[in-house]
Every structure is written in C-alpha cells, then in structure tokens.
Design a protein around this motif. Sequence first.
Motif, PDB file in Angstrom:
ATOM      1  N   ARG B 188       0.736  -1.041  -0.033  1.00 15.13           N
ATOM      2  CA  ARG B 188       0.022   0.036   0.077  1.00 15.13           C
ATOM      3  C   ARG B 188       0.955   1.236  -0.114  1.00 15.13           C
ATOM      4  NH1 ARG B 188      -5.358   0.246   1.722  1.00 15.13           N
ATOM      5  NH2 ARG B 188      -5.135   2.310   2.267  1.00 15.13           N
ATOM      6  N   TRP B 189       0.563   2.032  -0.775  1.00 15.28           N
ATOM      7  CA  TRP B 189       1.627   3.385  -1.098  1.00 15.28           C
ATOM      8  C   TRP B 189       0.692   4.371  -1.664  1.00 15.28           C
ATOM      9  CZ3 TRP B 189       5.101   4.712  -5.312  1.00 15.28           C
ATOM     10  CH2 TRP B 189       4.757   4.382  -6.434  1.00 15.28           C
ATOM     11  N   PRO B 190       0.930   5.679  -1.383  1.00 18.16           N
ATOM     12  CA  PRO B 190       0.158   6.905  -1.725  1.00 18.16           C
ATOM     13  C   PRO B 190       0.730   7.697  -3.157  1.00 18.16           C
ATOM     14  CG  PRO B 190       1.869   7.555  -0.227  1.00 18.16           C
ATOM     15  CD  PRO B 190       2.122   6.257  -0.538  1.00 18.16           C
ATOM     16  N   TYR B 191       1.530   6.800  -3.711  1.00 15.31           N
ATOM     17  CA  TYR B 191       2.048   7.598  -5.008  1.00 15.31           C
ATOM     18  C   TYR B 191       1.661   6.767  -6.367  1.00 15.31           C
ATOM     19  CZ  TYR B 191       3.562  12.049  -3.996  1.00 15.31           C
ATOM     20  OH  TYR B 191       3.767  13.508  -3.605  1.00 15.31           O
ATOM     21  N   SER B 192       0.762   5.705  -6.480  1.00  9.44           N
ATOM     22  CA  SER B 192       0.648   5.171  -7.482  1.00  9.44           C
ATOM     23  C   SER B 192       0.204   5.710  -8.795  1.00  9.44           C
ATOM     24  CB  SER B 192      -0.243   3.870  -7.051  1.00  9.44           C
ATOM     25  OG  SER B 192      -1.361   4.059  -7.016  1.00  9.44           O
ATOM     26  N   LYS B 193      -0.603   6.882  -8.564  1.00 11.62           N
ATOM     27  CA  LYS B 193      -1.385   7.471  -9.480  1.00 11.62           C
ATOM     28  C   LYS B 193      -0.811   9.013  -9.859  1.00 11.62           C
ATOM     29  CE  LYS B 193      -5.436   4.696  -9.039  1.00 11.62           C
ATOM     30  NZ  LYS B 193      -6.877   4.638  -8.614  1.00 11.62           N
ATOM     31  N   HIS B 194       0.507   9.324  -9.330  1.00 16.83           N
ATOM     32  CA  HIS B 194       1.024  10.765  -9.316  1.00 16.83           C
ATOM     33  C   HIS B 194       1.959  10.521 -10.866  1.00 16.83           C
ATOM     34  CE1 HIS B 194      -0.373  11.274  -5.553  1.00 16.83           C
ATOM     35  NE2 HIS B 194       0.101  12.542  -5.391  1.00 16.83           N
ATOM     36  N   CYS B 195       1.694  11.723 -11.689  1.00 14.92           N
ATOM     37  CA  CYS B 195       2.571  11.739 -12.750  1.00 14.92           C
ATOM     38  C   CYS B 195       4.051  11.593 -12.558  1.00 14.92           C
ATOM     39  CB  CYS B 195       2.196  12.858 -13.653  1.00 14.92           C
ATOM     40  SG  CYS B 195       3.375  13.285 -15.072  1.00 14.92           S
ATOM     41  N   CYS B 196       4.623  10.918 -13.351  1.00 15.32           N
ATOM     42  CA  CYS B 196       6.127  10.890 -13.167  1.00 15.32           C
ATOM     43  C   CYS B 196       7.054  11.764 -14.028  1.00 15.32           C
ATOM     44  CB  CYS B 196       6.817   9.571 -13.507  1.00 15.32           C
ATOM     45  SG  CYS B 196       6.825   9.163 -15.084  1.00 15.32           S
ATOM     46  N   GLY B 197       6.440  12.489 -14.932  1.00 19.18           N
ATOM     47  CA  GLY B 197       7.037  13.777 -15.687  1.00 19.18           C
ATOM     48  C   GLY B 197       7.878  13.005 -16.535  1.00 19.18           C
ATOM     49  N   ALA B 198       7.486  12.090 -17.309  1.00 21.01           N
ATOM     50  CA  ALA B 198       8.201  11.441 -18.729  1.00 21.01           C
ATOM     51  C   ALA B 198       8.313  12.374 -19.505  1.00 21.01           C
ATOM     52  CB  ALA B 198       7.650  10.080 -18.934  1.00 21.01           C
ATOM     53  N   ASP B 213      12.268  11.131  -8.026  1.00 20.44           N
ATOM     54  CA  ASP B 213      12.401  10.879  -6.483  1.00 20.44           C
ATOM     55  C   ASP B 213      11.465  10.801  -5.422  1.00 20.44           C
ATOM     56  OD1 ASP B 213      15.279  10.877  -6.745  1.00 20.44           O
ATOM     57  OD2 ASP B 213      15.594  12.962  -6.914  1.00 20.44           O
ATOM     58  N   ARG B 214      10.315  11.576  -5.702  1.00 23.37           N
ATOM     59  CA  ARG B 214       9.269  11.510  -4.603  1.00 23.37           C
ATOM     60  C   ARG B 214       8.645  10.354  -4.807  1.00 23.37           C
ATOM     61  NH1 ARG B 214       5.590  16.715  -6.361  1.00 23.37           N
ATOM     62  NH2 ARG B 214       7.579  17.976  -6.018  1.00 23.37           N
ATOM     63  N   ILE B 215       8.472   9.448  -6.247  1.00 23.09           N
ATOM     64  CA  ILE B 215       7.724   8.422  -6.308  1.00 23.09           C
ATOM     65  C   ILE B 215       8.406   7.195  -5.590  1.00 23.09           C
ATOM     66  CG2 ILE B 215       6.962   6.562  -7.941  1.00 23.09           C
ATOM     67  CD1 ILE B 215       6.355   9.273  -9.887  1.00 23.09           C
ATOM     68  N   ARG B 216       9.832   7.366  -6.133  1.00 22.37           N
ATOM     69  CA  ARG B 216      10.690   6.325  -5.433  1.00 22.37           C
ATOM     70  C   ARG B 216      11.041   6.292  -3.914  1.00 22.37           C
ATOM     71  NH1 ARG B 216      16.102   7.004  -7.952  1.00 22.37           N
ATOM     72  NH2 ARG B 216      15.604   6.107 -10.152  1.00 22.37           N
ATOM     73  N   HIS B 217      10.748   7.434  -3.492  1.00 24.28           N
ATOM     74  CA  HIS B 217      10.811   7.662  -1.910  1.00 24.28           C
ATOM     75  C   HIS B 217       9.868   7.015  -1.478  1.00 24.28           C
ATOM     76  CE1 HIS B 217      11.434   9.522   2.138  1.00 24.28           C
ATOM     77  NE2 HIS B 217       9.933   9.444   2.114  1.00 24.28           N
ATOM     78  N   TYR B 218       8.429   7.310  -1.555  1.00 21.55           N
ATOM     79  CA  TYR B 218       7.289   6.431  -1.150  1.00 21.55           C
ATOM     80  C   TYR B 218       7.213   4.906  -1.600  1.00 21.55           C
ATOM     81  CZ  TYR B 218       5.450  10.816   0.471  1.00 21.55           C
ATOM     82  OH  TYR B 218       5.365  12.102   1.030  1.00 21.55           O
ATOM     83  N   ALA B 219       7.735   4.593  -2.760  1.00 22.51           N
ATOM     84  CA  ALA B 219       7.802   3.491  -2.731  1.00 22.51           C
ATOM     85  C   ALA B 219       8.773   2.511  -1.756  1.00 22.51           C
ATOM     86  CB  ALA B 219       8.321   2.901  -4.220  1.00 22.51           C
ATOM     87  N   LEU B 220      10.068   3.332  -1.518  1.00 20.38           N
ATOM     88  CA  LEU B 220      11.034   2.554  -0.617  1.00 20.38           C
ATOM     89  C   LEU B 220      10.440   2.437   0.905  1.00 20.38           C
ATOM     90  CD1 LEU B 220      14.009   4.281  -2.315  1.00 20.38           C
ATOM     91  CD2 LEU B 220      13.727   1.774  -1.900  1.00 20.38           C
ATOM     92  N   GLU B 221       9.553   3.646   0.974  1.00 22.18           N
ATOM     93  CA  GLU B 221       9.147   3.764   2.282  1.00 22.18           C
ATOM     94  C   GLU B 221       8.150   2.744   2.618  1.00 22.18           C
ATOM     95  OE1 GLU B 221       8.359   7.845   4.519  1.00 22.18           O
ATOM     96  OE2 GLU B 221       6.347   7.174   3.672  1.00 22.18           O
ATOM     97  N   ALA B 222       7.623   2.336   1.633  1.00 22.20           N
ATOM     98  CA  ALA B 222       6.736   1.287   1.667  1.00 22.20           C
ATOM     99  C   ALA B 222       7.131  -0.049   1.759  1.00 22.20           C
ATOM    100  CB  ALA B 222       5.356   1.141   0.658  1.00 22.20           C
ATOM    101  N   LYS B 223       8.575  -0.078   1.825  1.00 19.75           N
ATOM    102  CA  LYS B 223       9.312  -1.296   1.534  1.00 19.75           C
ATOM    103  C   LYS B 223       9.207  -2.125   0.387  1.00 19.75           C
ATOM    104  CE  LYS B 223      10.640  -1.413   6.259  1.00 19.75           C
ATOM    105  NZ  LYS B 223      10.557   0.120   6.338  1.00 19.75           N
TER     106      LYS B 223
END
Lengths: 178, 291
Positions: B188-198, B213-223
């Motif tokens: 479960r993590w909060p950033y699955s639907k935010h734009c990555c700016g590709a 960085d923002r997306i990855r940070h939250y993915a890492l935080e969710a382990k």
Amino acid sequence: MRVDSSFKEEVRKRSGQRFDACFQCLSCAGGCPVVEDMDYNPTQIVRLVEFGQRERVLASKAIWVCVGCHACVSQCPNRVNVPLLMDTLRQMALEQGVEVPEKRIVLFHRTFLDQVRRRGRIYELGLAARYKLASWTLFQDLIAGLKFLWKRKFKFLPEAVKGLSDIRTIWREGDGKA
Amino acid sequence: MEKLDGAIRYYPGCSLGSSAREMGDSFQELARMLGLEISPLEDWSCCGSSPAHSTNPNLATLLAARNLLLAQEQGVKDLMVMCPSCFVRLKQAEREILTSMEKAQELERVFHRKYRGGVRLRFFLEILEQIGLERVKEIMRNPFHGLKVALYYGCLLSRPDWITGFDVAPYERFIEDLVRIAGADPVRWPYSKHCCGASLAVTKPGTSDRLVDRIRHYALEAKAQCIVVFCSLCQMNLELRGKASSPLPVLYITELLALAAGSPNARKWLSKHLIDPLPLLREQMSLARSG
Ligand code: SF4
Ligand code: SF4
C-alpha cells in the motif's frame, strides 16, 4: 486593466470549451505535479485568460511546462479542462510568433514531428541525436545515452512505414505546418 | 464475458520495439505461453503523441486516425493498444471523428476514405482481464516468493474515463490479484497515480528527477523491492531519472508475469534494464530453493 475579450473568445472558439466556470478553488494548482516550475499556476492561467491577458499568457512558461497529466481536470469541481486549454494556448503562441521561454520543449516537439514526417514512426536514436545536435546539450545526457546504446535498446536502423504517401498527405493536406 | 478467439491485433507504438524492448519481448513471451496468437496492426504509424497535440490539433487527429483507417481496412474488430499514451491519442481521435461532422469530413477530404467506427480500441489490461485470472494462473510455474511490489499506474491510466477513455480504477483489484497469482505482494502506498514527468525527461531533466525521486521515496518507504509499471514512458523515466533516492528496479507487468510463468528467454530482455533487476531476482530464486 483593460479586458481584451477577443482573446477569451478566440480561446473558447478554438478549444470548444468555456473556462468561466472556474471559481478559483485552486484544486488544479494544488494537484499539479509541475506547479513549482510554472510562472503562473493553472488557476492563474485560467483566470488570466478570462481577464484577456493575451501577452502574459502566451509568453508564459506554464503553458509549456504542463505535462498533460490531467490531474487538474480530474479533480476540478467544475470540470474545467485545463490541459485542453494549455494545448490551445501553446498552439496560439506558436502561430502568433510569441517568443517562447521554454525553447527546448518546442525544439523537442519540432524534432519529434520532423521524424514522424520523414518516416511515419519515431526512430528514437535519431530523435535523440537530432534533438541533441539542435539544442547543444550534447553532453547532458551522454552518460544515459551511452548506457542505452550499450544495452542496444535503441534501434540502429530506422524503420519507415510503407504507406509514407499517407504521411505526406497528412502534412500537405492536414495543415501540418508545425 | 465474451470469449477471446482468433488472433489478437495490437498497436505497438514507437517504443515497444526499442526503448521499451523489455515490455515488447516479455509481452511476446507471455502471449506465447498463454497460447495467444498476436500480430501487430500492419504498417501502423506513430500516433503523434504529445508533440502533435501540443502544437497542432489537426495533425494529432490525422496521425492517430490513419491507424483507425488501417484497422478498419484490415478487418480488425478489437485493436489492443499497449501504451497508455498512444491509447489516449487514438481514443481522442476516434471520439473527434465520431462526434464532430467537421472532423469526419476533414478525414475524408485528406484520405479519401471514411472511418465508420467499427474498431474497438482496448487497452491491453482489458484484454488481460478478458483472458482471466484462471487462465493466467495455469501458466504460473515459477511464482515469486512474496516479492514486494509497488504498483505504479502513472497519470494517464488513473484519470476518469470520460477524459481518457480508460480508467484503471475498476481493474485495480484484478491487477492486485494478478500480481498475487504471480507470487508477488502489492504494497500500500500513496503515489501510484501521480505523474512521473516522463514527457520532460529530456527537455527538463531536473523536473523529472524531482518527480521520480518523490515516487521512489514513497515506494521505498512502503518497503517495495521494485516498482511495477504499465507504460513504457514511465518505465524509462523511472529508471533513467531520480537523483536523491536510491535506485529501485522497475518491471513491466508483462515481465513480472512472464518471469512467474518461467519464461526461458527472460535473460534476453532483463539485460536491457538500466537498473539491473537481476540481484533482486536471484535473491528471490534462492528463496525459492531454500523454501
Ligand atoms: S480546479 Fe477548476 S474551479 Fe478550481 S481553480 Fe482549477 S479550474 Fe478553477
Ligand atoms: S495537466 Fe498540466 S496543468 Fe494539469 S495538473 Fe497536469 S501538468 Fe498541471
């Protein structure tokens, strides 16, 4: 402040949308992922259009920085289609010969479309090379570029569509000036 | 539900054969293992992508519409689209031609051909759902052992379908089940639907770095041990950009499934990643041996 209604009318006509439903709740600005790089946030752009601020809007960075992610319109209580507005404003800025502050973005679009015009498809290595040559940022992505080449991800031989005559027709008949 | 029969025709888009080789190759493998007959739309051309709709709406419609005409002429009923960005462009063109007399006439004037609207555009997740969990389950010979994955839908898949023509929301449970069938565990993590700016990855790399960085940070935080994506542009950007956070492998959903199905050809595409997923996959395999 003089309100130039012709601008607002032109935007409405071209986009087929009205933007006066906006009540400045700032939801769009709050959810926009690139708002930090904009000179005017999406709410301000909508407002400036309604106020007829042609020059300020068309010369803004904001209209080019928008990535078209649709976060704004998804959460707008009035369904104001901001990305459609941004597309329309970009087209108007190009047509009206406005000095664009985000030159690299425009250059990228041009290089991309030029590839499509020639081959009907994007040949990514060629796109990268042409864009780099044109923008003189040759070294910025060199490391990533080399990694890509090493991994042989990019195709070396450009692949063109057979029906290139269709593509030519699109450019000739379809007002493909851009 | 309708049965899927016969060959599936798909619109690959420009990146599937090059920068998104991982997705292209693993998709072929998956289809082969599922016993599906797939072939690309013949002589497809670029949908025009952001450069077209950003600068010239007429060009955007015509470039995308050429593919609809081809599909019609080739008798394609369902055209499966692999890339969310291409999907939105094709869908948009379809909507314009079918709802605006002016656009329909313009199309006919340019191509001397009429589009009648018989081709159904379908995002590849729709087809996968139609194939069904049961069928996919049958081929999962080599499932993961609780690999923690952050499912990343990105922007275009997660917007309401009145805007884009496809909304992932009703498919989320299916996707989570699919991932579980493959032996992985969605976090479960909060950033699955935010734009990555590709789309700014080349022109404004600093902006893409920040978003990644923002997306990855939250993915890492969710382990999460890797990010699982559905879009070739997201995949490239999430591996290429991001400076402040530690790298995290990014796998396409098709890679995850083909690996869990024990694809014998996985090495071929796994070596294309910019962030090497092999250490992670080896760790999973040794878990498999010890478990
Ligand atoms: S979200 Fe909609 S109503 Fe709110 S400020 Fe933005 S455009 Fe206006
Ligand atoms: S579509 Fe453009 S303005 Fe709207 S949230 Fe995305 S980047 Fe911001």
